[in-house]
Design a protein around this motif. Structure first.
Motif, PDB file in Angstrom:
ATOM      1  N   UNK A 165     -19.866  53.416  84.628  1.00  0.00           N
ATOM      2  CA  UNK A 165     -18.967  54.549  84.380  1.00  0.00           C
ATOM      3  C   UNK A 165     -18.336  55.036  85.674  1.00  0.00           C
ATOM      4  N   UNK A 166     -19.156  55.200  86.694  1.00  0.00           N
ATOM      5  CA  UNK A 166     -18.646  55.684  87.972  1.00  0.00           C
ATOM      6  C   UNK A 166     -17.633  54.734  88.585  1.00  0.00           C
ATOM      7  N   UNK A 167     -17.873  53.438  88.426  1.00  0.00           N
ATOM      8  CA  UNK A 167     -16.936  52.453  88.962  1.00  0.00           C
ATOM      9  C   UNK A 167     -15.591  52.539  88.239  1.00  0.00           C
ATOM     10  N   UNK A 168     -15.645  52.685  86.909  1.00  0.00           N
ATOM     11  CA  UNK A 168     -14.397  52.812  86.145  1.00  0.00           C
ATOM     12  C   UNK A 168     -13.654  54.083  86.536  1.00  0.00           C
ATOM     13  N   UNK A 169     -14.403  55.185  86.705  1.00  0.00           N
ATOM     14  CA  UNK A 169     -13.785  56.444  87.126  1.00  0.00           C
ATOM     15  C   UNK A 169     -13.191  56.315  88.525  1.00  0.00           C
ATOM     16  N   UNK A 170     -13.887  55.614  89.399  1.00  0.00           N
ATOM     17  CA  UNK A 170     -13.383  55.423  90.768  1.00  0.00           C
ATOM     18  C   UNK A 170     -12.098  54.618  90.768  1.00  0.00           C
ATOM     19  N   UNK A 171     -12.016  53.645  89.876  1.00  0.00           N
ATOM     20  CA  UNK A 171     -10.799  52.841  89.788  1.00  0.00           C
ATOM     21  C   UNK A 171      -9.606  53.724  89.393  1.00  0.00           C
ATOM     22  N   UNK A 172      -9.834  54.614  88.439  1.00  0.00           N
ATOM     23  CA  UNK A 172      -8.778  55.536  88.041  1.00  0.00           C
ATOM     24  C   UNK A 172      -8.417  56.510  89.143  1.00  0.00           C
ATOM     25  N   UNK A 173      -9.439  57.015  89.856  1.00  0.00           N
ATOM     26  CA  UNK A 173      -9.196  57.972  90.934  1.00  0.00           C
ATOM     27  C   UNK A 173      -8.352  57.347  92.045  1.00  0.00           C
ATOM     28  N   UNK A 174      -8.634  56.103  92.353  1.00  0.00           N
ATOM     29  CA  UNK A 174      -7.857  55.434  93.402  1.00  0.00           C
ATOM     30  C   UNK A 174      -6.416  55.214  92.962  1.00  0.00           C
ATOM     31  N   UNK A 175      -6.212  54.976  91.662  1.00  0.00           N
ATOM     32  CA  UNK A 175      -4.842  54.854  91.163  1.00  0.00           C
ATOM     33  C   UNK A 175      -4.058  56.141  91.365  1.00  0.00           C
ATOM     34  N   UNK A 176      -4.763  57.274  91.374  1.00  0.00           N
ATOM     35  CA  UNK A 176      -4.117  58.566  91.574  1.00  0.00           C
ATOM     36  C   UNK A 176      -3.956  58.915  93.052  1.00  0.00           C
ATOM     37  N   UNK A 177      -4.439  58.031  93.919  1.00  0.00           N
ATOM     38  CA  UNK A 177      -4.312  58.287  95.351  1.00  0.00           C
ATOM     39  C   UNK A 177      -5.411  59.151  95.933  1.00  0.00           C
ATOM     40  N   UNK A 178      -6.512  59.297  95.217  1.00  0.00           N
ATOM     41  CA  UNK A 178      -7.610  60.134  95.693  1.00  0.00           C
ATOM     42  C   UNK A 178      -8.502  59.388  96.682  1.00  0.00           C
ATOM     43  N   UNK A 179      -9.073  60.131  97.576  1.00  0.00           N
ATOM     44  CA  UNK A 179     -10.138  59.621  98.443  1.00  0.00           C
ATOM     45  C   UNK A 179     -11.431  59.712  97.645  1.00  0.00           C
ATOM     46  N   UNK A 180     -12.163  58.612  97.554  1.00  0.00           N
ATOM     47  CA  UNK A 180     -13.361  58.542  96.712  1.00  0.00           C
ATOM     48  C   UNK A 180     -14.617  58.526  97.582  1.00  0.00           C
ATOM     49  N   UNK A 181     -15.487  59.499  97.330  1.00  0.00           N
ATOM     50  CA  UNK A 181     -16.817  59.516  97.940  1.00  0.00           C
ATOM     51  C   UNK A 181     -17.804  59.181  96.831  1.00  0.00           C
ATOM     52  N   UNK A 182     -18.424  58.025  96.925  1.00  0.00           N
ATOM     53  CA  UNK A 182     -19.380  57.595  95.917  1.00  0.00           C
ATOM     54  C   UNK A 182     -20.789  58.003  96.293  1.00  0.00           C
TER      55      UNK A 182
END
Length: 332
Positions: A165-182
């Motif tokens: 789930x987190x990986x799928x959410x991270x993929x979407x977040x990166x599409x929005x240009x967000x910096x992702x802290x996992x």
């Protein structure tokens, strides 16, 4: 390929109180099996919705599929041939894994939510960035208060739980240009995270978070993993999203901080008690969007889940490793 003298006996138990059980009707199971013509003659599949039918079947079945919640005790005596339990959700907290015999393998539906998780995560992040929880509150109050909004690009999201789930959410977040802290249990590096941290450093991560997105499963360790002190580590502008399990988040503490303005907004798809009672204060909590545990569910969920299960049955009969194995000690 392993040769058998008798077909593999599979029993699908659908909890009658579980909202998704109708989607796993006998006709749906048969339709999914029909997509595996070479497998069909090698298995027998029964579907039940009551505990009496399940109890009668336990003595002979080798594979049990659980849709919803099921209390399983003394299985070694009640189901001496049982070798594999498949749970039709990503979370496995509705089945008491600590009571299972160590010889029983457990699998889940991890990965079945990927497309919806990515899309709903993006939706919720955009809702928070565009202050829709605030505007929904103002609408209820019949109050017009124009607000300047900033683009989401370049902001920071902390994703708590970097599994499927987190990986799928991270993929979407990166599409929005967000910096992702996992943030994960061990803090292993992740291809979709700009920074990877262990859960012990969650508060440090939250100090710079514009958004916190929770995707954790529910285990003894993750209950209230996001508590009042974690929420207090976030900036005042911070927004919270939960698409994992309701009890991972202290919702009462979150509601208090939304009401007094210490946090900016929240989108919650899961709650400790579901369905959310009509008497719940969260229906009218300021700056909170409530969605009815629908963010990750789609019309093809059950057929897709069943197809993945029968593909695993082919592996099982061939003596190959099963996909989506669950570690009962970890709870995921």
């Amino acid at each position: 390929m392993t040769h058998r003298s008798a077909p593999l006996r599979i029993h699908v138990f659908t909890d009658p109180d579980f909202r998704q059980s109708p989607a796993f009707a006998e006709s749906r199971v048969a339709a999914a099996l029909a997509a595996f013509p070479e497998l069909a003659p090698r298995v027998t599949v029964e579907v039940s919705r009551d505990l009496a039918t399940l109890e009668a079947a336990l003595a002979e079945i080798e594979v049990l599929v659980v849709v919803g919640k099921l209390e399983l005790v003394e299985l070694a005596a009640r189901a001496p041939k049982l070798a594999w339990i498949h749970i039709t959700s990503a979370g496995v907290d509705r089945v008491p894994l600590d009571r299972l015999p160590p010889t029983v393998r457990v699998t889940n539906a991890k990965g079945n939510h990927d497309a919806r998780a990515r899309e709903f995560a993006m939706t919720a992040l955009l809702m928070l960035n565009n202050q829709l929880p605030l505007f929904a509150t103002q609408q209820r109050e019949q109050r017009w208060a124009q607000t300047a909004l900033a683009p989401i690009d370049g902001k920071t999201v902390v994703i708590l739980g970097m599994g499927a789930l987190g990986s799928a959410a991270a993929r979407g977040a990166r599409q929005l240009g967000l910096r992702v802290v996992g943030v994960s249990r061990a803090g292993r590096e992740h291809d979709l995270a700009d920074v990877s941290l262990p859960q012990s450093r969650l508060k440090e991560a939250l100090a710079e978070a514009d958004f916190l997105l929770i995707t954790l499963p529910l285990t003894a360790e993750t209950h209230h993993a996001v508590d009042a002190s974690a929420l207090d580590a976030m900036p005042e502008r911070g927004g919270v999203i939960n698409i994992g399990r309701g009890p991972v988040l202290d919702v009462a503490a979150l509601a208090e901080r939304l009401e007094d303005g210490r946090l900016g907004g929240a989108v919650l798809d899961v709650f400790p008690e579901e369905p959310l009672p009509a008497s719940s204060p969260y229906w009218t909590t300021r700056n909170l969007i409530v969605t009815p545990h629908s963010g990750l569910y789609d019309a093809d969920y059950a057929p897709r889940c069943l197809r993945a299960f029968f593909a695993n049955v082919e592996r099982y009969l061939a003596g190959e490793a099963l996909e989506n194995r669950v570690d009962p000690a970890l709870g995921y």
